[in-house]
Scaffold this motif. Structure first.
Motif, PDB file in Angstrom:
ATOM      1  N   GLU A  55       4.760  22.102  31.773  1.00  0.00           N
ATOM      2  CA  GLU A  55       6.097  21.795  32.258  1.00  0.00           C
ATOM      3  C   GLU A  55       6.375  22.555  33.556  1.00  0.00           C
ATOM      4  O   GLU A  55       5.925  23.696  33.740  1.00  0.00           O
ATOM      5  CB  GLU A  55       7.150  22.177  31.211  1.00  0.00           C
ATOM      6  N   ASP A  56       7.116  21.934  34.446  1.00  0.00           N
ATOM      7  CA  ASP A  56       7.499  22.601  35.690  1.00  0.00           C
ATOM      8  C   ASP A  56       8.344  23.836  35.380  1.00  0.00           C
ATOM      9  O   ASP A  56       9.260  23.787  34.550  1.00  0.00           O
ATOM     10  CB  ASP A  56       8.304  21.657  36.589  1.00  0.00           C
ATOM     11  N   GLY A  57       8.028  24.936  36.049  1.00  0.00           N
ATOM     12  CA  GLY A  57       8.819  26.155  35.886  1.00  0.00           C
ATOM     13  C   GLY A  57       8.660  26.836  34.550  1.00  0.00           C
ATOM     14  O   GLY A  57       9.497  27.669  34.166  1.00  0.00           O
ATOM     15  N   ALA A  58       7.592  26.525  33.816  1.00  0.00           N
ATOM     16  CA  ALA A  58       7.424  27.079  32.469  1.00  0.00           C
ATOM     17  C   ALA A  58       7.200  28.584  32.504  1.00  0.00           C
ATOM     18  O   ALA A  58       6.533  29.123  33.396  1.00  0.00           O
ATOM     19  CB  ALA A  58       6.246  26.394  31.777  1.00  0.00           C
ATOM     20  N   SER A  59       7.759  29.271  31.537  1.00  0.00           N
ATOM     21  CA  SER A  59       7.486  30.674  31.263  1.00  0.00           C
ATOM     22  C   SER A  59       7.556  30.836  29.747  1.00  0.00           C
ATOM     23  O   SER A  59       8.199  30.031  29.061  1.00  0.00           O
ATOM     24  CB  SER A  59       8.497  31.592  31.949  1.00  0.00           C
ATOM     25  N   LEU A  60       6.906  31.859  29.222  1.00  0.00           N
ATOM     26  CA  LEU A  60       6.797  32.003  27.771  1.00  0.00           C
ATOM     27  C   LEU A  60       7.176  33.408  27.329  1.00  0.00           C
ATOM     28  O   LEU A  60       6.879  34.394  28.014  1.00  0.00           O
ATOM     29  CB  LEU A  60       5.359  31.706  27.314  1.00  0.00           C
ATOM     30  N   VAL A  61       7.812  33.469  26.165  1.00  0.00           N
ATOM     31  CA  VAL A  61       8.075  34.733  25.476  1.00  0.00           C
ATOM     32  C   VAL A  61       7.300  34.696  24.167  1.00  0.00           C
ATOM     33  O   VAL A  61       7.477  33.779  23.355  1.00  0.00           O
ATOM     34  CB  VAL A  61       9.575  34.932  25.193  1.00  0.00           C
ATOM     35  N   TYR A  62       6.433  35.660  23.958  1.00  0.00           N
ATOM     36  CA  TYR A  62       5.539  35.699  22.805  1.00  0.00           C
ATOM     37  C   TYR A  62       5.809  36.974  22.018  1.00  0.00           C
ATOM     38  O   TYR A  62       5.691  38.075  22.530  1.00  0.00           O
ATOM     39  CB  TYR A  62       4.093  35.630  23.313  1.00  0.00           C
ATOM     40  N   TRP A  63       6.179  36.803  20.747  1.00  0.00           N
ATOM     41  CA  TRP A  63       6.366  37.931  19.839  1.00  0.00           C
ATOM     42  C   TRP A  63       5.113  38.073  18.989  1.00  0.00           C
ATOM     43  O   TRP A  63       4.718  37.134  18.292  1.00  0.00           O
ATOM     44  CB  TRP A  63       7.590  37.701  18.944  1.00  0.00           C
ATOM     45  N   SER A  64       4.512  39.263  19.027  1.00  0.00           N
ATOM     46  CA  SER A  64       3.238  39.480  18.353  1.00  0.00           C
ATOM     47  C   SER A  64       3.345  40.517  17.249  1.00  0.00           C
ATOM     48  O   SER A  64       4.087  41.493  17.358  1.00  0.00           O
ATOM     49  CB  SER A  64       2.187  39.923  19.368  1.00  0.00           C
ATOM     50  N   MET A  65       2.549  40.325  16.218  1.00  0.00           N
ATOM     51  CA  MET A  65       2.509  41.219  15.054  1.00  0.00           C
ATOM     52  C   MET A  65       1.733  42.508  15.320  1.00  0.00           C
ATOM     53  O   MET A  65       1.795  43.452  14.535  1.00  0.00           O
ATOM     54  CB  MET A  65       1.835  40.517  13.877  1.00  0.00           C
ATOM     55  N   TRP A  66       0.972  42.545  16.426  1.00  0.00           N
ATOM     56  CA  TRP A  66       0.117  43.698  16.676  1.00  0.00           C
ATOM     57  C   TRP A  66       0.890  44.829  17.354  1.00  0.00           C
ATOM     58  O   TRP A  66       1.900  44.588  18.012  1.00  0.00           O
ATOM     59  CB  TRP A  66      -1.078  43.294  17.546  1.00  0.00           C
ATOM     60  N   SER A  67       0.390  46.052  17.194  1.00  0.00           N
ATOM     61  CA  SER A  67       0.924  47.196  17.921  1.00  0.00           C
ATOM     62  C   SER A  67       0.141  47.360  19.217  1.00  0.00           C
ATOM     63  O   SER A  67      -1.040  47.036  19.276  1.00  0.00           O
ATOM     64  CB  SER A  67       0.821  48.472  17.078  1.00  0.00           C
ATOM     65  N   GLU A  68       0.781  47.883  20.227  1.00  0.00           N
ATOM     66  CA  GLU A  68       0.210  47.895  21.576  1.00  0.00           C
ATOM     67  C   GLU A  68      -1.170  48.520  21.671  1.00  0.00           C
ATOM     68  O   GLU A  68      -1.999  48.089  22.468  1.00  0.00           O
ATOM     69  CB  GLU A  68       1.156  48.629  22.538  1.00  0.00           C
ATOM     70  N   ALA A  69      -1.431  49.559  20.863  1.00  0.00           N
ATOM     71  CA  ALA A  69      -2.692  50.288  20.985  1.00  0.00           C
ATOM     72  C   ALA A  69      -3.837  49.623  20.232  1.00  0.00           C
ATOM     73  O   ALA A  69      -4.993  50.023  20.383  1.00  0.00           O
ATOM     74  CB  ALA A  69      -2.525  51.721  20.503  1.00  0.00           C
TER      75      ALA A  69
END
Length: 446
Positions: A55-69
């Motif tokens: 899609e034109d101008g698409a951006s995404l927000v992703y919520w993840s179960m993992w911890s950063e490290a």
């Protein structure tokens, strides 16, 4: 569920959270290390491929179960950056950790907070958060510029996609990744020292292997409190079959003779010295970290996530896997295992479904699927991916599984039953409860 360093390494593992609901033969000087690619990306590499249909101008927000490290998060963050470079679609990743994801995502979705993609265990996503999922039937059946002229679903594990469709009530609502099979983990070096020339396929062979291990001073097996219900449920499937096991726990038919038979099997293991006495008090992850990883115990029923969990304590452990053995003629055998996966879901309210699915393809095909397997010593999703050497035996176990069953074969579905199994098992190990008393205590809950 997993990983001789110093005590600090053990304390690090003690802080880790179990991923649920996750081979041997690698010479020490060839053990893969985090951050080091183990192989070239398989065919179908999408690591830098152009992806259209966005899609034109698409951006995404992703919520993840993992911890950063965690290694999973490190790979996923790198994949998100590469996706942005390849497509121009920005991806904002929130690494919430298991607890943060489980507690935070439901109210966030209900409140209409911007979340395009989210992940967790397949049963939790399709069950607890299923009302927020986008139907993916058309997307998984479609051909894209990055799928080599074939539908997406034909490029990834068929069994897991079938499971995803079943969990979605006949429709694809999630895409699995980071698959696992829960099976018998063993130390190949200790088996070799004991003179065990092939893995056991039935219970008599299993007992023979245990005796050979005991003869060289190695305790055959152990378990942590967190996995006692899974160990009990698995063994019950080998006694009465998968369907009957599920019925027993679902209907609380806990006076079934199979319960006593299973308790007697463990009583025999305990009295024969084949079960570690520490199993009476092991609190996760003491058994896997202080016994199995330290190579004082040879066998541990667990998931394919275990090598990654124990890698910091003993990166040179000689991993092997085999199917939990057959026991009774009416029971299940090597065709039956608990298999599952984490999974991606797309929010049905997303404004960018094509971009969201493109990101999922980017992670589950080619370079990033292989990288995720390499860096986490985990199971890949794409059909042409290479399993890490720590799980080379598990690949055959996974492929032979035609009767998948849910976590613990139902033994953890009722908290009262779960608690009674853990307490009763530990008391049997401690010698303060007989198999008959254990069975009677469960029957009283029916």
């Amino acid at each position: 569920m997993k990983i001789f360093r110093k005590l600090s390494a053990i304390f690090t593992l003690l802080a880790m959270v179990l991923v649920i609901a996750s081979c041997a033969g690698t010479p020490p000087n060839e053990t893969p290390q985090a951050g080091t690619p183990q192989s070239e990306a398989p065919s179908g590499d999408t690591g830098g491929a152009e992806i259209s249909e966005l899609e034109d101008g698409a951006s995404l927000v992703y919520w993840s179960m993992w911890s950063e490290a965690e290694p999973q998060a490190i790979v996923l963050a790198a994949a998100a950056r590469a996706f942005t470079e390849a497509t121009g679609v920005s991806v904002s990743v929130n690494f919430n950790g298991r607890q943060g994801q489980r507690e935070g995502i439901a109210p966030a979705l209900a409140a209409g907070e911007r979340i395009d993609i989210f992940d967790e265990d397949i049963d939790r996503v399709t069950g607890q958060w299923g009302d927020h999922l986008l139907n993916l039937n058309e997307l998984v059946d479609s051909v894209f510029s990055d799928t080599n002229g074939r539908p997406y679903k034909d490029l990834v594990n068929t069994g897991l996609m079938t499971m995803a469709r079943e969990r979605g009530g006949g429709s694809y609502t999630v895409v699995p990744y980071q698959p696992f099979v829960f099976t018998t983990m063993y130390n190949k070096a200790l088996f070799d020292q004991a003179g065990i020339t092939r893995v056991p396929t039935n219970w008599n062979e299993f007992l023979d292997a245990c005796e050979l291990l005991l003869d060289i001073g190695i305790i055959p097996m152990t378990v942590d409190n967190a996995y006692i219900p899974a160990l009990f449920g698995y063994t019950l499937t080998r006694v009465v079959g998968v369907n009957r096991s599920l019925e027993i726990f679902a209907n609380l038919e806990l006076d079934d003779p199979g319960i006593l038979r299973t308790a007697e099997i463990f009583e025999d293991l305990i009295t024969s010295g084949y079960m570690s006495q520490r199993a009476a008090t092991n609190v996760y992850p003491e058994g896997q970290a202080s016994e199995f990883a330290m190579e004082t115990v040879a066998i541990y029923l667990n998931g394919t996530w275990l090598p990654n969990e124990l890698r910091e304590i003993n990166p040179d452990l000689n991993w092997g896997q085999f199917a939990w053995p057959s026991i009774d003629p009416n029971g299940a055998g090597p065709e039956a295992h608990n298999v599952g996966a984490q999974c991606f879901g797309i929010n049905r309210n997303t404004a960018y479904p094509n971009a969201a699915f493109a990101f999922i393809r980017f992670i589950t095909l080619g370079h990033w699927d292989q990288q995720l397997a390499n860096e986490t010593w985990g199971v890949p999703m794409a059909n042409d991916a290479v399993w890490p050497p720590q799980l080379s035996d598990a690949e055959a176990v996974f492929a032979a599984t035609t009767v998948p069953f849910p976590w613990a074969a139902g033994a953890e579905d009722n908290p009262n039953v779960t608690a009674a199994i853990i307490e009763g098992f530990q008391r049997m190990v401690a010698g303060t409860l007989t198999a008959q008393q254990f069975a009677d205590s469960l029957a009283a809950l029916g």
